[in-house]
Write a protein that holds these residues in place. Structure first.
Motif, PDB file in Angstrom:
ATOM      1  N   LEU A  82      -7.856  -3.702   6.963  1.00 49.40           N
ATOM      2  CA  LEU A  82      -6.550  -3.122   7.302  1.00 49.40           C
ATOM      3  C   LEU A  82      -6.230  -1.964   6.347  1.00 49.40           C
ATOM      4  O   LEU A  82      -5.823  -0.880   6.773  1.00 49.40           O
ATOM      5  CB  LEU A  82      -5.467  -4.207   7.197  1.00 49.40           C
ATOM      6  N   MET A  83      -6.483  -2.171   5.046  1.00 48.07           N
ATOM      7  CA  MET A  83      -6.218  -1.105   4.060  1.00 48.07           C
ATOM      8  C   MET A  83      -7.146   0.084   4.309  1.00 48.07           C
ATOM      9  O   MET A  83      -6.758   1.240   4.193  1.00 48.07           O
ATOM     10  CB  MET A  83      -6.400  -1.642   2.639  1.00 48.07           C
ATOM     11  N   LYS A 134      -8.267   1.028   7.179  1.00 49.44           N
ATOM     12  CA  LYS A 134      -7.712   1.732   8.361  1.00 49.44           C
ATOM     13  C   LYS A 134      -6.505   2.563   7.954  1.00 49.44           C
ATOM     14  O   LYS A 134      -6.378   3.731   8.364  1.00 49.44           O
ATOM     15  CB  LYS A 134      -7.294   0.680   9.397  1.00 49.44           C
ATOM     16  N   ILE A 135      -5.635   1.999   7.099  1.00 46.49           N
ATOM     17  CA  ILE A 135      -4.431   2.721   6.668  1.00 46.49           C
ATOM     18  C   ILE A 135      -4.832   3.966   5.869  1.00 46.49           C
ATOM     19  O   ILE A 135      -4.329   5.065   6.092  1.00 46.49           O
ATOM     20  CB  ILE A 135      -3.518   1.791   5.844  1.00 46.49           C
ATOM     21  N   ARG A 136      -5.808   3.797   4.973  1.00 41.97           N
ATOM     22  CA  ARG A 136      -6.269   4.961   4.177  1.00 41.97           C
ATOM     23  C   ARG A 136      -6.839   6.035   5.095  1.00 41.97           C
ATOM     24  O   ARG A 136      -6.549   7.221   4.956  1.00 41.97           O
ATOM     25  CB  ARG A 136      -7.349   4.521   3.176  1.00 41.97           C
ATOM     26  N   GLN A 162      -6.125   6.611   8.183  1.00 42.38           N
ATOM     27  CA  GLN A 162      -5.047   7.263   8.951  1.00 42.38           C
ATOM     28  C   GLN A 162      -4.254   8.212   8.057  1.00 42.38           C
ATOM     29  O   GLN A 162      -3.905   9.315   8.470  1.00 42.38           O
ATOM     30  CB  GLN A 162      -4.123   6.201   9.558  1.00 42.38           C
ATOM     31  N   LEU A 163      -4.006   7.801   6.800  1.00 45.28           N
ATOM     32  CA  LEU A 163      -3.254   8.674   5.886  1.00 45.28           C
ATOM     33  C   LEU A 163      -4.053   9.950   5.619  1.00 45.28           C
ATOM     34  O   LEU A 163      -3.505  11.045   5.607  1.00 45.28           O
ATOM     35  CB  LEU A 163      -2.967   7.934   4.567  1.00 45.28           C
ATOM     36  N   ASP A 195      -7.582  -8.007   5.273  1.00 45.72           N
ATOM     37  CA  ASP A 195      -6.714  -6.990   4.669  1.00 45.72           C
ATOM     38  C   ASP A 195      -7.526  -5.861   4.034  1.00 45.72           C
ATOM     39  O   ASP A 195      -7.058  -4.731   3.976  1.00 45.72           O
ATOM     40  CB  ASP A 195      -5.677  -7.545   3.694  1.00 45.72           C
ATOM     41  N   GLU A 220     -13.763  -1.944  12.560  1.00 48.71           N
ATOM     42  CA  GLU A 220     -13.595  -1.502  11.171  1.00 48.71           C
ATOM     43  C   GLU A 220     -14.773  -1.920  10.303  1.00 48.71           C
ATOM     44  O   GLU A 220     -15.222  -1.154   9.453  1.00 48.71           O
ATOM     45  CB  GLU A 220     -12.295  -2.084  10.598  1.00 48.71           C
ATOM     46  N   PHE A 263      -0.434  -8.019   8.292  1.00 45.07           N
ATOM     47  CA  PHE A 263       0.656  -7.108   7.925  1.00 45.07           C
ATOM     48  C   PHE A 263       1.765  -7.897   7.230  1.00 45.07           C
ATOM     49  O   PHE A 263       2.300  -7.464   6.196  1.00 45.07           O
ATOM     50  CB  PHE A 263       1.191  -6.397   9.172  1.00 45.07           C
TER      51      PHE A 263
END
Ligand SMILES: NC(=O)C1=CN([C@@H]2O[C@H](COP(=O)(O)OP(=O)(O)OC[C@H]3O[C@@H](n4cnc5c(N)ncnc54)[C@H](O)[C@@H]3O)[C@@H](O)[C@H]2O)C=CC1
Ligand SMILES: O=C(O)C1=N[C@H](C(=O)O)C[C@H](O)C1
Length: 250
Positions: free
Chosen positions: A237-238, A240-242, A244-245, A234, A222, A129
């Motif tokens: 991580l990206m 996971k972020i996508r 969640q969005l 990363d 993941e 992060f």
């Protein structure tokens, strides 16, 4: 439950084993270490075996003790010993080795043709992060001076792979990294942005090595969602972020 094997039972490996063995998502099947040793139940974790690599028939071991994923906290050249076995069996690899050479990394990328591979010199959620934040600030303020500080325990031989990744991400030469080796520091990384009238410090401390275990757990979960390929932390991580969005979007 995902069946896993861990390579390396040293400073980090021991803490990672503690975390993964108590995570209900995973079944720890075995832990492999460098020195010779017949397979014995892992103390306190009887369902898992502790085995030494020396003299071991790796192919027979993987046949008799199949796993879905391997987590590597051993040393860089280990991948040349087990890499083909993972490719043939489609076993996932989460590698936390932080001192890979370009040749090691190229081999790992080749492995990604046949299985899922994640390699990260720092497997904590926090540092990855910090990397995203530092990259954003570097792009917003390319005029600012930037230095990287890394501090580790006294016996760590090399400049941290994390610091080298931070420098590479921010387009800095490695001479912008300052390393301190003292006491029992687990892992400290600091990115200092020097503006004309203010200073921004992004700091991450690995307080306990169990942080690497929770990072490995995140990476395993993941990576299991990915197609074959080579991924960085990363990337996961990206992803996971996508994910969640998209869920927030309903
Ligand atoms: N990505 C990350 O976040 C982190 C990465 N690391 C990296 O993990 C590696 C290990 O770090 P430490 O635990 O401090 O080292 P360590 O020297 O304490 O432990 C390494 C262990 O690996 C074993 N080993 C060596 N060759 C092996 C092989 N071929 N198969 C199985 N086991 C083998 C050794 O016997 C030893 O027990 C280093 O590259 C370090 O930089 C460590 C912590 C976090
Ligand atoms: O050797 C360690 O312990 C660590 N190594 C990694 C690195 O070299 O960046 C990550 C973490 O800081 C701990």
């Amino acid at each position: 439950m995902m069946k896993i094997g861990v390579l390396g039972y040293g400073r980090a490996g021991k803490a990672v084993v503690n975390v993964l063995s108590s995570d209900p998502r995973f079944e720890l099947r075995w832990v492999m270490r460098g020195r010779a040793a017949t397979a014995t139940p892992l103390e306190g974790l009887e369902q898992a075996l502790l085995v030494g690599l020396e003299g071991l028939d790796l192919e027979q071991w993987f046949d008799q003790h199949p796993v879905d994923a391997v987590v590597d906290f051993s040393q860089a050249d280990a991948v040349y010993r087990y890499g083909e076995l993972l490719r043939e069996r489609g076993i996932m690899l989460v590698s936390a080795i932080s001192a890979y050479s370009p040749e090691h990394l190229e081999y790992l990328r080749q492995m990604g043709q046949d299985t899922r591979v994640m390699s990260s010199p720092n497997i904590t959620l926090g540092i990855n992060f910090l990397l995203l934040a530092a990259k954003m600030l570097r792009e917003i303020a390319p005029f600012a001076d930037v230095e990287v500080i890394e501090q580790h325990f006294r016996d760590k031989p090399e400049v941290s792979g994390t610091a080298r990744k931070i420098a590479e991400t921010l387009h800095l030469e490695d001479d912008r990294i300052t390393s301190l080796r003292l006491g029992g520091i687990v892992g400290h990384h600091e990115v200092v942005f020097g503006f004309p009238h203010q200073t921004v410090r992004l700091v991450h401390d690995s307080i306990r090595r169990e942080a690497f275990g929770t990072g490995a757990a995140f990476a395993l979960e993941e990576l299991a969602r990915c197609d074959k390929g080579f991924y960085s932390f990363d990337d996961l991580l990206m992803q996971k972020i996508r994910h969640q969005l998209l869920n927030m979007g309903g």
